[in-house]
Design a protein around this motif. Structure first.
Motif, PDB file in Angstrom:
ATOM      1  N   GLU A  52      27.426  39.520  42.854  1.00 12.54           N
ATOM      2  CA  GLU A  52      27.375  40.885  43.378  1.00 12.54           C
ATOM      3  C   GLU A  52      27.527  41.914  42.263  1.00 12.54           C
ATOM      4  OE1 GLU A  52      29.379  43.533  46.943  1.00 12.54           O
ATOM      5  OE2 GLU A  52      30.549  41.923  46.054  1.00 12.54           O
ATOM      6  N   GLN A 104      20.825  46.994  39.623  1.00 15.30           N
ATOM      7  CA  GLN A 104      20.379  48.120  40.438  1.00 15.30           C
ATOM      8  C   GLN A 104      20.644  49.442  39.718  1.00 15.30           C
ATOM      9  OE1 GLN A 104      22.280  47.664  44.305  1.00 15.30           O
ATOM     10  NE2 GLN A 104      20.265  47.398  45.238  1.00 15.30           N
ATOM     11  N   LEU A 151      24.256  41.982  40.260  1.00 18.09           N
ATOM     12  CA  LEU A 151      23.184  42.666  40.994  1.00 18.09           C
ATOM     13  C   LEU A 151      23.412  44.174  41.043  1.00 18.09           C
ATOM     14  CD1 LEU A 151      22.602  40.155  43.936  1.00 18.09           C
ATOM     15  CD2 LEU A 151      21.148  40.532  41.928  1.00 18.09           C
TER      16      LEU A 151
END
Length: 120
Positions: free
Chosen positions: A95, A102, A98
């Motif tokens: 997480e 982003q 990612l």
């Protein structure tokens, strides 16, 4: 012969039997009626569950009742917990990774503003 709890829960029929008798003590025939397999097959499954201590059989008059004893499932729960912690750590790391990707992607996509120069 003492069987392993993991062996007992490996079979879907045995898991279903555990689920049924966990909610209510039932006689052997009542348990067997809930399945589309033979009574002897159910008896074999119940024997395995009894051998690993997940079910006990109580005699009441002519009837034999199955009662769940789910304390032995704590062994399974403890074993699974170590993997749950490992996977939670891995998923938390994923997480974070990612989220960084982003954030980088957002920074690349935003157009750079041009300074407007007034002409006289």
């Amino acid at each position: 012969m003492r069987r392993d709890v993991f062996q007992a829960i490996a079979d879907p029929t045995r898991r279903a039997i555990i689920n049924i008798v966990a909610h209510d003590s039932l006689n052997l025939n009542s348990v067997a009626e809930k399945f589309d397999i033979s009574r002897p097959a159910i008896s074999k499954h119940i024997k395995i569950l009894t051998e690993c201590g997940l079910i006990t059989i109580k005699q009441q008059g002519r009837e034999r009742y199955c009662e769940a004893h789910l304390e032995n499932l704590s062994e399974v729960s403890e074993w699974l917990e170590q993997y749950k912690k490992m996977w939670n750590t891995k998923l938390d790391s994923l997480e974070l990774y990612l989220n960084k990707l982003q954030a980088k992607k957002k920074n690349k996509i935003q157009p750079k503003t041009k300074k407007h120069v007034r002409k006289k």
